[in-house]
Design a protein around this motif. Structure first.
Motif, short mmCIF file in Angstrom:
data_model
loop_
_atom_site.label_atom_id
_atom_site.label_comp_id
_atom_site.label_asym_id
_atom_site.label_seq_id
_atom_site.Cartn_x
_atom_site.Cartn_y
_atom_site.Cartn_z
N LYS A 162 0.63 3.84 6.72
CA LYS A 162 1.14 2.52 7.10
C LYS A 162 0.08 1.44 6.94
O LYS A 162 0.40 0.28 6.62
CB LYS A 162 1.68 2.53 8.52
CG LYS A 162 0.65 2.85 9.59
CD LYS A 162 1.29 2.87 10.98
CE LYS A 162 0.24 3.18 12.05
NZ LYS A 162 0.88 3.23 13.40
N ASP A 163 -1.20 1.77 7.17
CA ASP A 163 -2.26 0.77 7.03
C ASP A 163 -2.41 0.35 5.57
O ASP A 163 -2.70 -0.82 5.28
CB ASP A 163 -3.59 1.31 7.55
CG ASP A 163 -3.61 1.41 9.07
OD1 ASP A 163 -2.79 0.74 9.71
OD2 ASP A 163 -4.44 2.17 9.61
N PHE A 164 -2.21 1.27 4.65
CA PHE A 164 -2.24 0.95 3.22
C PHE A 164 -1.01 0.12 2.85
O PHE A 164 -1.11 -0.90 2.17
CB PHE A 164 -2.27 2.24 2.40
CG PHE A 164 -2.40 2.05 0.92
CD1 PHE A 164 -3.61 2.25 0.28
CD2 PHE A 164 -1.31 1.65 0.14
CE1 PHE A 164 -3.74 2.08 -1.08
CE2 PHE A 164 -1.42 1.47 -1.23
CZ PHE A 164 -2.64 1.69 -1.84
N ILE A 165 0.14 0.55 3.31
CA ILE A 165 1.40 -0.07 2.91
C ILE A 165 1.50 -1.53 3.36
O ILE A 165 2.06 -2.37 2.64
CB ILE A 165 2.58 0.75 3.46
CG1 ILE A 165 2.65 2.11 2.75
CG2 ILE A 165 3.90 0.00 3.33
CD1 ILE A 165 3.67 3.06 3.35
N LYS A 166 0.95 -1.85 4.53
CA LYS A 166 1.12 -3.21 5.06
C LYS A 166 0.49 -4.27 4.16
O LYS A 166 0.89 -5.43 4.20
CB LYS A 166 0.57 -3.32 6.47
CG LYS A 166 -0.93 -3.17 6.62
CD LYS A 166 -1.34 -3.25 8.08
CE LYS A 166 -2.83 -3.02 8.29
NZ LYS A 166 -3.68 -3.99 7.62
N ASP A 167 -0.48 -3.88 3.35
CA ASP A 167 -1.13 -4.83 2.44
C ASP A 167 -0.76 -4.57 0.98
O ASP A 167 -1.36 -5.16 0.08
CB ASP A 167 -2.66 -4.74 2.59
CG ASP A 167 -3.12 -5.12 3.98
OD1 ASP A 167 -2.56 -6.07 4.54
OD2 ASP A 167 -4.04 -4.45 4.51
N ALA A 168 0.21 -3.68 0.75
CA ALA A 168 0.53 -3.26 -0.62
C ALA A 168 1.69 -4.08 -1.19
O ALA A 168 2.34 -4.87 -0.50
CB ALA A 168 0.87 -1.78 -0.64
N GLU A 169 1.92 -3.87 -2.49
CA GLU A 169 2.99 -4.56 -3.22
C GLU A 169 3.79 -3.55 -4.02
O GLU A 169 3.37 -2.41 -4.24
CB GLU A 169 2.40 -5.59 -4.19
CG GLU A 169 1.53 -6.66 -3.57
CD GLU A 169 0.92 -7.54 -4.64
OE1 GLU A 169 1.62 -8.43 -5.13
OE2 GLU A 169 -0.26 -7.31 -5.00
N PHE A 170 4.96 -3.99 -4.50
CA PHE A 170 5.74 -3.21 -5.44
C PHE A 170 5.40 -3.68 -6.86
O PHE A 170 5.13 -4.86 -7.08
CB PHE A 170 7.24 -3.37 -5.20
CG PHE A 170 7.70 -2.82 -3.89
CD1 PHE A 170 7.37 -1.53 -3.51
CD2 PHE A 170 8.48 -3.58 -3.03
CE1 PHE A 170 7.79 -1.01 -2.30
CE2 PHE A 170 8.91 -3.07 -1.82
CZ PHE A 170 8.57 -1.78 -1.44
N LEU A 171 5.45 -2.76 -7.79
CA LEU A 171 5.16 -3.10 -9.18
C LEU A 171 6.29 -3.92 -9.80
O LEU A 171 6.05 -4.81 -10.61
CB LEU A 171 4.93 -1.82 -10.00
CG LEU A 171 4.53 -2.00 -11.46
CD1 LEU A 171 3.19 -2.73 -11.56
CD2 LEU A 171 4.44 -0.66 -12.17
N ASN A 172 7.50 -3.65 -9.40
CA ASN A 172 8.66 -4.31 -9.99
C ASN A 172 9.61 -4.75 -8.87
O ASN A 172 10.73 -4.26 -8.75
CB ASN A 172 9.36 -3.33 -10.95
CG ASN A 172 10.49 -3.97 -11.72
OD1 ASN A 172 10.57 -5.19 -11.84
ND2 ASN A 172 11.38 -3.15 -12.25
N PRO A 173 9.16 -5.70 -8.02
CA PRO A 173 9.93 -6.04 -6.82
C PRO A 173 11.30 -6.64 -7.11
O PRO A 173 12.22 -6.52 -6.31
CB PRO A 173 9.03 -7.05 -6.10
CG PRO A 173 8.16 -7.63 -7.18
CD PRO A 173 7.93 -6.51 -8.14
#
Length: 287
Positions: A162-173
């Protein structure tokens, strides 16, 4: 629910993930998870090399791409033979024994992550190495993740990452498929250049560099380094900026810098007068 997480800041383009996937799936039949992957033509995880900028300011980014194991997967909806299903752990699987080779899933996938095996007349893609996760207590991650030497690839429970995901993005949002593949440090536009004194024929060190987003008014600041270079990274696409360079009372302004592409402004001479000089920017215009 499982997720994949990729940190591009530490991906060095070694291709270990791609090779490991080939090693695990080429010539190996893991039915009912997957039949053998062809020797060539398919990369269930593949590296895209992205070269950005203009000489001499060039950056290379490596982006591992694979199935997004979407929560709202259009391939599942389009499959007429019920061959594609989502497991309780979040992995999306194409059952090779049920697939009829209609190609609807490959045509529908907005991430271009489904391949067609002409020899077997079936669709194929990343399985998350579900055959290992289910049948070998020693395996907790797919082969690609296990073989990543920089730990750029991660796989695990969504809660644990979750700590990684909160600052992450999707490649093809824009696909809006509720991807379970998260990226950090996706390439953003940059503007760079070198400032020099044409009279002294020396680079200018420690000059103030201020870049203004003409639309939002956001300000970015840096200074030229020991080589006279400046870099502005992480800029938004298709925006217009104004750059102001200043050193010892001398000022230069460059207007209409557009981030349609990554820009190297080349060698920029600091004018020998104190009044600002404005001009439009063109890639490499000062080289």
């Amino acid at each position: 629910m499982k997720v994949f997480a990729i940190d591009l800041s530490v991906c060095n383009g070694c291709y270990c993930c791609q090779i490991a996937c080939k090693d695990e799936h080429v010539a190996n039949d893991w039915t009912p998870y997957a039949k053998p992957q062809p020797d060539t033509g398919q990369f269930w995880i593949g590296i895209t090399e992205l070269v950005r900028g203009q000489v001499p300011k060039v950056k290379v980014s490596y982006i591992p791409k694979m199935c997004h194991h979407c929560d709202d997967a259009p391939c599942i909806e389009q499959c007429k033979s019920d061959a594609i299903y989502k497991r309780e752990d979040g992995l999306v699987i194409i059952d090779p024994e049920k697939c009829t080779g209609c190609k609807l899933c490959a045509d529908t996938c907005p991430h271009n992550a489904i391949f067609f095996n002409e020899g077997l007349n079936i669709a194929q893609k990343c399985t998350g190495c579900a055959h290992l996760l289910d049948n070998d207590d020693e395996w907790e991650v797919p082969r690609c993740v296990d073989q990543c030497p920089t730990e750029a690839l991660k796989f695990g429970e969504e809660e644990d990452l979750k700590d990684f995901i909160k600052d992450a993005e999707f490649l093809n949002p824009e696909a809006k498929t509720k991807s379970r593949l998260y990226y950090k440090n996706l390439p953003k536009k940059f503007v760079a250049g070198t400032l020099y004194d044409p009279a002294a024929k020396e680079v200018i060190i420690g000059a103030s560099c201020v870049l203004k987003d003409n639309e939002s008014g956001e300000i970015f600041k840096t200074e030229t380094d020991n080589f006279g270079d400046f870099w502005f990274r992480g800029l938004k696409d298709n925006r217009a900026f104004t750059l102001t360079l200043e050193k010892d009372g001398k000022t230069k302004t460059i207007e209409d810098i557009k981030t349609e592409i990554d820009l190297s402004l080349g060698d920029i001479p600091m004018e020998q007068r104190k009044s600002a000089i404005s001009q439009p920017a063109t890639p490499g215009m000062f080289a």
